[in-house]
Design an enzyme around this catalytic site. Structure first.
Site, PDB file in Angstrom:
ATOM      1  N   ASN A 196       0.797  -1.223   0.000  1.00 28.85           N
ATOM      2  CA  ASN A 196       0.000   0.000   0.000  1.00 28.85           C
ATOM      3  C   ASN A 196       0.831   1.276   0.000  1.00 28.85           C
ATOM      4  O   ASN A 196       0.313   2.352  -0.236  1.00 28.85           O
ATOM      5  CB  ASN A 196      -0.944   0.003   1.202  1.00 28.85           C
ATOM      6  CG  ASN A 196      -0.220  -0.283   2.489  1.00 28.85           C
ATOM      7  OD1 ASN A 196       0.374  -1.349   2.647  1.00 28.85           O
ATOM      8  ND2 ASN A 196      -0.248   0.658   3.414  1.00 28.85           N
ATOM      9  N   GLN A 223      -4.892  -3.838  -2.161  1.00 29.75           N
ATOM     10  CA  GLN A 223      -4.460  -2.744  -3.046  1.00 29.75           C
ATOM     11  C   GLN A 223      -4.415  -3.173  -4.514  1.00 29.75           C
ATOM     12  O   GLN A 223      -4.311  -2.323  -5.396  1.00 29.75           O
ATOM     13  CB  GLN A 223      -3.073  -2.238  -2.617  1.00 29.75           C
ATOM     14  CG  GLN A 223      -3.065  -1.516  -1.290  1.00 29.75           C
ATOM     15  CD  GLN A 223      -3.754  -0.157  -1.346  1.00 29.75           C
ATOM     16  OE1 GLN A 223      -3.996   0.408  -2.414  1.00 29.75           O
ATOM     17  NE2 GLN A 223      -4.094   0.370  -0.182  1.00 29.75           N
ATOM     18  N   CYS A 272      -3.970   4.417   8.007  1.00 33.27           N
ATOM     19  CA  CYS A 272      -4.141   3.937   9.385  1.00 33.27           C
ATOM     20  C   CYS A 272      -3.052   4.454  10.292  1.00 33.27           C
ATOM     21  O   CYS A 272      -3.191   4.474  11.497  1.00 33.27           O
ATOM     22  CB  CYS A 272      -4.107   2.418   9.428  1.00 33.27           C
ATOM     23  SG  CYS A 272      -5.218   1.674   8.280  1.00 33.27           S
TER      24      CYS A 272
END
Ligand SMILES: Cc1ncc(COP(=O)(O)O)c(C=O)c1O
Length: 390
Positions: free
Chosen positions: A157, A185, A333
């Site tokens: 990612n 992804q 995140c």
């Protein structure tokens, strides 16, 4: 909001065609697909079953090989705990990679605390031939008769590096070890299907492919065969007891539509996004001497992904200065986390280099013109910031 959105690895805009497909499921087809005692419920069930079959079909899977979850985080949790905590599980080792997303590293840490031997393999560093890729030889050396699960993400990612999933799958099959990939992804950006990848378990999420948030899936090859997962969410027994909870009809319809669009447009989009990514790199590197690319060359990474390290500035300051562009320094995140990217450190970048890096994710709703404007704004912001330093 007049911002150029280049953060398509964090999430994507829901495609208007997906929104349109979902709307009737809020006010017309609202019956619970589990309520088969009445006509609206039966009709909802029929339509949802068809949508689930289409979703499974996208991955060349059978409908009973698909478990709908709330997204890739839950899918990864189910893969790790479902395999490791199955009552018949005797093996105690899990092999994965240092550069996995937190949605995989979290469950791995937890299973390690529960007594499992978790091995996180390193990746090739920036000066090797495919930065970010694992070494197959190391996988081969780690797999043994105590290995319960191998899990390697398909596409990273942050730096977009593609892992040699088919080759790892062959190694796992030789040793009769279950193989999971987090394909979050990759779905919609490169072809992803169970047959050609050869994996046993595959996680994905709808919101990375222009679908709604809060829905995704775990595919399990041969779910009715000898391999069973220990359910992690119990209750009403939906989805063959593997994941209880009322099926989120509107989101399932949205996910199905998003994947249908992806199947039609993925090839064309990936060519275009690859070209725009290269254009962005060309514009930035021509104007900023010493700019470095993080991660591999274009053959080994996702088409719309670029991650660059700017000399002499912090990525954070650059992002604040270039206000018209939405980008990030890494995973959504962890973007509130002051720690530098574990992915960039794993490929040998220093903390300072990691802090000076920005991730770009080009997507369906961008245009070449936007890429050129974004490059111009970044170059201006960079020169403004470095003129103070000089
Ligand atoms: C590789 C990868 N795995 C898992 C996740 C988590 O996905 P979700 O937001 O659907 O839980 C993400 C999201 O950024 C991701 O990039």
């Amino acid at each position: 909001m007049n911002v150029i959105y280049l953060d398509n690895h964090a999430t994507t805009r829901v495609d208007p065609r997906v929104v349109e497909a979902m709307i009737p499921w809020f006010d017309t087809w609202y019956a619970n697909p589990g309520s088969t005692t009445h006509e609206p419920g039966r009709l909802a069930k029929e339509a949802i079953d068809q949508a689930l079959a289409r979703i499974a079909g996208f991955f060349h899977a059978e409908p009973d090989e698909l478990i709908v979850t709330s997204g890739a985080t839950e899918s990864n949790n189910l893969a790790v705990f479902g395999v490791c905590l199955h009552p018949r599980q005797k093996r105690r080792k899990v092999i994965s990679v240092a550069t996995e997303h937190q949605a995989m590293l979290g469950p791995l840490q937890k299973i390690q605390k529960a007594g499992f031997d978790v091995k996180l393999l390193p990746v090739q560093s920036q000066n090797h031939c495919v930065p970010g890729q694992i070494d197959l030889q190391q996988v081969a050396e780690e797999i043994d008769s105590d290995t319960a699960l191998v899990s390697v993400m398909l596409a990273n990612n942050e730096i977009g590096v593609l892992q040699p999933i088919r080759e790892i799958a062959k190694l796992c099959a030789q040793h009769e070890v279950l193989f999971h990939t987090d394909a979050t992804q990759a779905v919609g950006r490169i072809p992803v299907d169970l047959d050609s990848l050869g994996v046993d378990l595959l996680s994905y999420s709808a919101h990375k492919v222009y679908g709604p948030k809060g829905i995704g899936g775990l595919l399990i090859r041969g779910q009715n065969g000898p391999m069973r997962l220990a359910p992690q969410i119990v209750g009403g027994g939906q989805q063959s007891n593997l994941r209880s909870g009322t099926l989120a009809s509107s989101s399932i319809i949205g996910m199905s539509k998003a994947l249908e669009i992806a199947r039609e447009s993925q090839m064309q989009e990936s060519v275009l996004h690859g070209l725009w990514r290269n254009r962005l790199w060309d514009l930035l590197s021509a104007a900023i001497p010493g700019l470095q690319r993080n991660g591999p060359d274009e053959q080994h990474r996702l088409p719309g992904n670029l991650n660059v390290c700017f000399p002499k500035v912090e990525g954070q300051s650059l992002m604040l200065e270039a206000k018209g562009i939405a980008v990030s320094s890494g995973s959504a995140c962890t973007s509130a986390n002051p720690e530098t990217s574990h992915v960039l450190r794993a490929i040998g970048r220093t903390d300072d280099e990691a802090r000076a890096s920005i991730r770009f994710g080009i997507g369906r709703f961008n245009s070449e013109h936007e890429i050129e404007i974004a490059a111009g704004q970044l170059i201006d912001a960079y020169h403004k910031l470095t003129s103070f330093v000089a």
